[in-house]
Design a protein around this motif. Structure first.
Motif, PDB file in Angstrom:
ATOM      1  N   UNK A   2      82.563 138.922  38.927  1.00  0.00           N
ATOM      2  CA  UNK A   2      83.178 139.780  37.913  1.00  0.00           C
ATOM      3  C   UNK A   2      82.141 140.686  37.268  1.00  0.00           C
ATOM      4  N   UNK A   3      80.916 140.201  37.103  1.00  0.00           N
ATOM      5  CA  UNK A   3      79.859 141.021  36.522  1.00  0.00           C
ATOM      6  C   UNK A   3      79.557 142.210  37.413  1.00  0.00           C
ATOM      7  N   UNK A   4      79.547 142.009  38.715  1.00  0.00           N
ATOM      8  CA  UNK A   4      79.296 143.103  39.653  1.00  0.00           C
ATOM      9  C   UNK A   4      80.438 144.115  39.594  1.00  0.00           C
ATOM     10  N   UNK A   5      81.674 143.643  39.425  1.00  0.00           N
ATOM     11  CA  UNK A   5      82.818 144.553  39.334  1.00  0.00           C
ATOM     12  C   UNK A   5      82.715 145.432  38.097  1.00  0.00           C
ATOM     13  N   UNK A   6      82.216 144.885  36.977  1.00  0.00           N
ATOM     14  CA  UNK A   6      82.112 145.679  35.752  1.00  0.00           C
ATOM     15  C   UNK A   6      80.900 146.589  35.743  1.00  0.00           C
ATOM     16  N   UNK A   7      80.009 146.452  36.703  1.00  0.00           N
ATOM     17  CA  UNK A   7      78.872 147.349  36.802  1.00  0.00           C
ATOM     18  C   UNK A   7      79.212 148.620  37.568  1.00  0.00           C
ATOM     19  N   UNK A   8      80.374 148.677  38.188  1.00  0.00           N
ATOM     20  CA  UNK A   8      80.803 149.895  38.862  1.00  0.00           C
ATOM     21  C   UNK A   8      81.569 150.770  37.880  1.00  0.00           C
ATOM     22  N   UNK A   9      81.732 152.029  38.209  1.00  0.00           N
ATOM     23  CA  UNK A   9      82.428 152.957  37.311  1.00  0.00           C
ATOM     24  C   UNK A   9      83.898 152.560  37.123  1.00  0.00           C
ATOM     25  N   UNK A  10      84.653 152.282  38.194  1.00  0.00           N
ATOM     26  CA  UNK A  10      86.050 151.868  37.956  1.00  0.00           C
ATOM     27  C   UNK A  10      86.146 150.564  37.163  1.00  0.00           C
ATOM     28  N   UNK A  11      85.226 149.647  37.403  1.00  0.00           N
ATOM     29  CA  UNK A  11      85.229 148.398  36.649  1.00  0.00           C
ATOM     30  C   UNK A  11      84.932 148.633  35.180  1.00  0.00           C
ATOM     31  N   UNK A  12      84.021 149.558  34.898  1.00  0.00           N
ATOM     32  CA  UNK A  12      83.703 149.884  33.509  1.00  0.00           C
ATOM     33  C   UNK A  12      84.902 150.524  32.809  1.00  0.00           C
ATOM     34  N   UNK A  13      85.606 151.389  33.510  1.00  0.00           N
ATOM     35  CA  UNK A  13      86.791 152.025  32.918  1.00  0.00           C
ATOM     36  C   UNK A  13      87.872 150.978  32.653  1.00  0.00           C
TER      37      UNK A  13
END
Length: 105
Positions: A2-13
């Motif tokens: 999940x941390x890796x997913x939130x490090x991407x732009x779509x994950x951050x959005x």
């Protein structure tokens, strides 16, 4: 993962949208139940600040707009320059008074 997913732009959005939903739910609960750990609704919501920072990251000119907005909130807007008024306009009476400044002229 999940941390890796939130490090991407779509994950951050997605994280910011989820944060905005939580923030709005907290504001609603504070209005309804007066939660002791929430402060009053003054200023912009925290989620709006976060989305503004994301926008400034992608558009560099928005950083200047945010700084101008921040400065305009700090500085007071004075009606005059602290000098006695030299002009006075009375629209109801239809008169205007203009005084010359005193001093060397």
């Amino acid at each position: 993962m999940a941390l890796i997913a939130f490090l991407t732009i779509p994950g951050l959005v997605i994280a910011l949208v989820a944060f905005a939903v939580l923030d709005r739910a907290g504001l609603w609960a504070n209005r309804r139940f007066r939660l002791p750990w929430r402060r009053d609704e003054t200023g912009r919501p925290v989620s709006a600040v976060a989305v503004g920072e994301l926008d400034a990251f992608f558009h560099g000119t928005h950083r200047h707009q945010q700084e101008q907005r921040r400065i305009s909130l700090i500085l007071r807007d004075e009606d005059g320059d602290a000098a006695p008024p030299r002009t006075r306009v009375d629209l109801d009476a239809g008169t205007a008074i203009v005084r010359r400044p005193t001093g060397s002229g």
